[in-house]
Design a protein around this motif. Structure first.
Motif, short mmCIF file in Angstrom:
data_model
loop_
_atom_site.label_atom_id
_atom_site.label_comp_id
_atom_site.label_asym_id
_atom_site.label_seq_id
_atom_site.Cartn_x
_atom_site.Cartn_y
_atom_site.Cartn_z
N SER A 74 0.42 -1.39 -0.65
CA SER A 74 0.04 -0.39 0.24
C SER A 74 0.79 1.25 0.16
O SER A 74 0.07 2.71 0.08
CB SER A 74 -0.88 0.06 0.99
N ALA A 75 2.48 1.63 -0.05
CA ALA A 75 3.02 2.74 0.47
C ALA A 75 3.51 2.38 -1.20
O ALA A 75 3.81 1.25 -1.94
CB ALA A 75 4.12 2.34 1.10
N PRO A 76 4.24 3.79 -2.41
CA PRO A 76 4.55 4.01 -3.79
C PRO A 76 5.68 3.74 -3.25
O PRO A 76 6.40 3.81 -2.81
CB PRO A 76 4.34 5.10 -3.81
N ILE A 77 6.07 3.14 -4.78
CA ILE A 77 7.60 2.60 -4.31
C ILE A 77 8.19 3.04 -6.18
O ILE A 77 7.85 3.84 -7.05
CB ILE A 77 7.89 0.94 -5.29
N ASP A 78 9.36 4.26 -5.80
CA ASP A 78 10.08 5.15 -6.43
C ASP A 78 10.13 4.57 -7.32
O ASP A 78 11.91 3.96 -7.58
CB ASP A 78 10.44 6.49 -5.53
N LEU A 79 9.68 3.95 -8.74
CA LEU A 79 11.07 3.58 -9.51
C LEU A 79 11.69 4.32 -10.64
O LEU A 79 12.30 4.35 -12.02
CB LEU A 79 9.66 2.58 -10.69
N ALA A 80 11.88 5.24 -10.66
CA ALA A 80 12.55 6.60 -11.30
C ALA A 80 14.06 5.70 -11.47
O ALA A 80 14.31 6.77 -12.56
CB ALA A 80 12.06 7.90 -10.50
N PRO A 81 14.88 6.27 -10.62
CA PRO A 81 15.55 5.23 -10.64
C PRO A 81 15.94 4.65 -11.61
O PRO A 81 16.44 3.90 -12.74
CB PRO A 81 16.10 5.28 -9.24
N PHE A 82 15.04 4.20 -12.07
CA PHE A 82 14.92 2.22 -12.53
C PHE A 82 14.44 2.90 -14.72
O PHE A 82 14.64 2.58 -14.92
CB PHE A 82 14.11 1.09 -12.91
N ARG A 100 18.75 0.00 -4.91
CA ARG A 100 19.44 1.12 -3.23
C ARG A 100 18.73 2.90 -3.05
O ARG A 100 17.97 2.60 -1.74
CB ARG A 100 20.62 1.18 -3.09
N GLU A 101 18.53 3.02 -4.20
CA GLU A 101 18.03 4.26 -4.04
C GLU A 101 16.93 4.40 -4.60
O GLU A 101 16.26 5.13 -3.54
CB GLU A 101 18.09 5.33 -5.33
N ALA A 102 16.13 3.20 -4.67
CA ALA A 102 14.51 2.75 -4.89
C ALA A 102 14.47 2.40 -3.80
O ALA A 102 12.90 2.13 -3.54
CB ALA A 102 14.30 2.66 -6.41
N GLY A 103 14.98 2.36 -2.47
CA GLY A 103 14.78 1.74 -1.50
C GLY A 103 13.81 -0.35 -2.00
O GLY A 103 13.08 -0.66 -1.16
N LEU A 104 14.73 -0.40 -2.24
CA LEU A 104 14.42 -2.14 -2.78
C LEU A 104 15.18 -2.62 -2.27
O LEU A 104 16.03 -3.07 -2.57
CB LEU A 104 13.72 -2.10 -3.92
N GLY A 105 14.84 -4.07 -2.60
CA GLY A 105 15.50 -5.48 -2.02
C GLY A 105 16.31 -5.78 -3.62
O GLY A 105 15.83 -5.42 -4.59
N VAL A 106 17.61 -6.60 -3.89
CA VAL A 106 17.69 -7.29 -4.65
C VAL A 106 18.35 -9.05 -4.67
O VAL A 106 18.43 -9.16 -3.36
CB VAL A 106 19.02 -6.67 -5.22
N THR A 107 16.88 -9.51 -5.22
CA THR A 107 17.89 -10.94 -5.57
C THR A 107 18.02 -11.66 -6.79
O THR A 107 17.36 -11.04 -7.93
CB THR A 107 16.37 -11.58 -5.24
N THR A 108 19.27 -12.84 -6.84
CA THR A 108 19.35 -13.16 -7.64
C THR A 108 18.69 -14.51 -8.09
O THR A 108 18.47 -15.56 -7.43
CB THR A 108 21.16 -13.66 -8.49
N GLN A 109 17.51 -14.59 -9.61
CA GLN A 109 17.49 -16.38 -10.27
C GLN A 109 17.96 -16.42 -11.77
O GLN A 109 17.21 -15.61 -11.86
CB GLN A 109 15.33 -16.48 -9.71
N PRO A 110 18.69 -17.15 -12.14
CA PRO A 110 19.91 -17.72 -13.56
C PRO A 110 18.07 -17.93 -13.51
O PRO A 110 18.04 -17.16 -14.89
CB PRO A 110 20.50 -18.83 -13.02
#
Length: 459
Positions: free
Chosen positions: A7-15, A69-79
């Motif tokens: 319910s909180a907005p995510i800033d995707l401007a960095p992407f 990091r700038e957007a306040g998101l996590g990162v995960t990897t899945q080949p």
């Protein structure tokens, strides 16, 4: 541009800015191709990441991490999506398929593979070298993903778990720094990477030790369910007597589908997969101990090269919806064989598709050098791996897996390999409190804000 996250907005401007600079590709929700790209190998898992990035090189990986990091998101990897288990809400999903570097140094006995390289391609590159890598049985699994999750190979009883063969890891950490990790420059981090999974950074390449294996023999045997207890008992005895022999011992119900021969459709069978590093005569002598117990329905034993390992294992490689369960079990004796066969039949009546026991012991339990890896020396007699196909909506996965959960509770064993854990599990299901605390210390040093997310969390 914003997206919703709890319910909180995510800033995707960095992407949005990143999209124009990236040499690889970036997909955001609503983009064409997003839905296809987000799907994991296990189609029963519904994941909707905030963005999906396919980096072309290490610089792209750095840029992706810094944008997250700038957007306040996590990162995960899945080949490829093996091991996916949650929705990835508020997470950038990295698909490193274009990091496809592959090099075999036969003289040094080292395999170097980018994070996008699968074991099938790596093993094909080993053909003719007289060397083997500690691969799993599925060619579509990433070299990196198997190794950092422990990696029990059909060669592991001879040469150890895959994680313990890691020589070096190259990665981008949570601060966007490029690291080459070896025992010499950060032994504690490499200790954690040898079985601690993808908690510590976005891995871009890995180097693994290779082992001698110029002659190989093995394949699969299929027996009627009526002989299951006797066949399983004989296979467990063979595992005890031959600690370097690779053995996968189990049962399965063939789906009632036209792709299978008519005499196997819908049928419950006992199965034994065997891999011998050595000559055909010796390997066949091992198999003869099983063939003396019962007449097989199918016999696919053959001499093969390392590049043909996937065909020998003959595992399904297409994505499908499944529910799975794994556990360490033992002792692998006649009583266990009887109870295992009975539990499988009860589960199969409810939709259980397969269950196997991977024989442990041998080099897997070797204490020499165990202190250099979080996976250490594993002393469980066997690892149970099971699954129920969810193609039929009437199948209740919990009911199908319940008999095997009960079996594992009756035959518990110490020691687990994370790559054998089922869905909705954490490293706490594989390691004890002291190990978890040490892993947490490494995580806090590398990533105190928890930017890097693993497909299998610490707790």
């Amino acid at each position: 541009m914003t997206a919703s996250h709890d319910s909180a907005p995510i800033d995707l401007a960095p992407f949005e800015r990143l999209r124009t600079d990236l040499r690889g590709t970036l997909l955001l929700p609503g983009d064409e191709g997003y839905d296809a790209a987000r799907a994991p190998w296990n189609l029963s898992v519904e994941q909707r990441p905030a963005a999906i990035a396919e980096p072309a090189d290490v610089d792209d990986v750095r840029a992706i991490v810094l944008a997250a990091r700038e957007a306040g998101l996590g990162v995960t990897t899945q080949p490829n999506g093996h091991g996916a288990s949650d929705g990835l809400d508020g997470v950038v999903l990295v698909r490193p398929r274009r990091l496809d570097e592959l090099h075999v140094d036969a003289e040094a006995r080292v395999l170097r593979a980018g994070a996008g390289v699968n074991w099938g391609r790596a093993l094909a590159a080993l053909d003719g070298t007289g060397l083997i890598g500690l691969a799993g049985s599925n060619p579509e699994v990433s070299v990196v993903a198997l190794a950092i999750a422990g990696g029990q190979s059909m060669f592991s009883r001879r040469y150890g778990l895959t994680a313990r063969s890691i020589i070096a890891v190259e990665m981008v950490d949570a601060a966007g720094e490029v690291r080459r990790v070896t025992d010499a420059d950060d032994g504690e981090l490499l200790w954690a990477l040898r079985g601690g999974g993808g908690l510590f950074g976005v891995i871009t390449a890995i180097e693994l030790a290779l082992h001698p294996g110029d002659t190989l023999y093995g394949g699969g045997l299929v027996f009627p369910a009526e002989s299951a207890t006797e066949v399983l008992s004989a296979a467990f005895a063979l595992a005890r007597d031959e600690p370097e022999l690779g053995l996968d011992i189990g049962m399965m119900r063939f789906p009632d589908a036209p792709v299978f021969p008519p005499h196997l459709r819908g049928r419950v069978v006992a199965t034994v997969g065997l891999v011998h590093v050595g000559d055909e005569v010796t390997g066949q002598a091992f198999a003869d101990r099983l063939l003396a117990v019962a007449e097989p329905i199918a016999n696919a034993l053959t001499a093969f090269t390392i590049g043909q390992l996937a065909a020998v294992a003959a595992e399904p490689v297409d994505p499908m919806p499944t529910a799975d369960f794994g556990a360490a079990v033992g002792p692998l004796d006649q009583a266990f064989a009887r109870d295992f066969a009975e539990a499988f039949v009860r589960g199969a009546d409810r939709g259980l598709t397969r269950c196997s026991i991977r024989a442990m012991g041998g080099a897997i339990a070797d204490e020499l050098g165990a202190e250099l890896s979080v996976i250490g020396a594993v002393h469980a007699p066997g690892l149970l791996s099971s699954g129920a196909l969810l193609l039929d909506p009437s199948v209740d996965p919990e009911a199908a897996l319940a008999p095997l959960r009960e079996l594992a509770a009756r035959y518990p064993a110490e020691g687990m390999v994370p790559s054998f854990l089922g869905m909705q599990t954490s490293l706490a299901d594989a390691y004890g409190p002291e190990v978890l605390e040490r892993l947490e210390a490494v995580k806090h040093r590398l990533d105190p804000e928890g930017l890097i997310r693993s497909n299998r969390p610490l707790r």
